[in-house]
Motif scaffolding. Structure first.
Motif, mmCIF file in Angstrom:
data_model
loop_
_atom_site.group_PDB
_atom_site.id
_atom_site.type_symbol
_atom_site.label_atom_id
_atom_site.label_comp_id
_atom_site.label_asym_id
_atom_site.label_seq_id
_atom_site.Cartn_x
_atom_site.Cartn_y
_atom_site.Cartn_z
ATOM 1 N N ASP A 40 0.829 -1.211 0.000
ATOM 2 C CA ASP A 40 0.000 0.000 0.000
ATOM 3 C C ASP A 40 0.862 1.259 0.000
ATOM 4 O O ASP A 40 0.582 2.211 -0.721
ATOM 5 C CB ASP A 40 -0.932 0.024 1.208
ATOM 6 N N VAL A 41 1.914 1.263 0.792
ATOM 7 C CA VAL A 41 2.798 2.429 0.863
ATOM 8 C C VAL A 41 3.491 2.641 -0.477
ATOM 9 O O VAL A 41 3.560 3.768 -0.976
ATOM 10 C CB VAL A 41 3.842 2.260 1.996
ATOM 11 N N LEU A 42 3.982 1.563 -1.070
ATOM 12 C CA LEU A 42 4.661 1.704 -2.356
ATOM 13 C C LEU A 42 3.695 2.167 -3.434
ATOM 14 O O LEU A 42 4.068 2.980 -4.299
ATOM 15 C CB LEU A 42 5.327 0.389 -2.743
ATOM 16 N N ASP A 43 2.454 1.695 -3.415
ATOM 17 C CA ASP A 43 1.468 2.146 -4.394
ATOM 18 C C ASP A 43 1.207 3.641 -4.246
ATOM 19 O O ASP A 43 1.105 4.354 -5.227
ATOM 20 C CB ASP A 43 0.156 1.389 -4.220
ATOM 21 N N ASP A 44 1.101 4.113 -3.013
ATOM 22 C CA ASP A 44 0.865 5.541 -2.756
ATOM 23 C C ASP A 44 2.082 6.389 -3.124
ATOM 24 O O ASP A 44 1.955 7.548 -3.471
ATOM 25 C CB ASP A 44 0.499 5.783 -1.301
ATOM 26 N N TRP A 45 3.258 5.809 -3.024
ATOM 27 C CA TRP A 45 4.508 6.541 -3.225
ATOM 28 C C TRP A 45 4.784 6.770 -4.718
ATOM 29 O O TRP A 45 5.336 7.767 -5.094
ATOM 30 C CB TRP A 45 5.650 5.770 -2.573
ATOM 31 N N HIS A 46 4.352 5.864 -5.542
ATOM 32 C CA HIS A 46 4.643 5.973 -6.992
ATOM 33 C C HIS A 46 3.842 7.028 -7.623
ATOM 34 O O HIS A 46 2.941 7.523 -7.660
ATOM 35 C CB HIS A 46 4.413 4.628 -7.702
#
Length: 73
Positions: free
Chosen positions: A67-73
């Protein structure tokens, strides 16, 4: 008798920090270098190794990381 110079220096330092709106907090934490700590950490890790709790925790961490990586991209 007057306080040693180093005590005066630290007292002044603490007063400057207080004046800046900060407060001192002291914490006692486990000594991770001790053999007793290492033995207890090893014991607890062995209890969790391949347990259902470990699997659930790893799955939750992987979901959060995704979830964090999805939000970060």
């Amino acid at each position: 008798m007057n306080a040693p110079v180093s005590q005066d220096k630290f007292r002044a330092y603490r007063e400057r920090k207080k004046a800046a709106g900060l407060r001192e907090v002291r914490l006692w934490v486990p000594d991770t270098r001790s053999t007793a700590f290492k033995a207890e950490a090893t014991r607890q890790a062995a209890l969790l190794n391949h347990s259902e709790d470990e699997k659930e925790a790893i799955a939750a961490m992987e979901r959060l990381a995704h979830d964090v990586l999805d939000d970060w991209h």
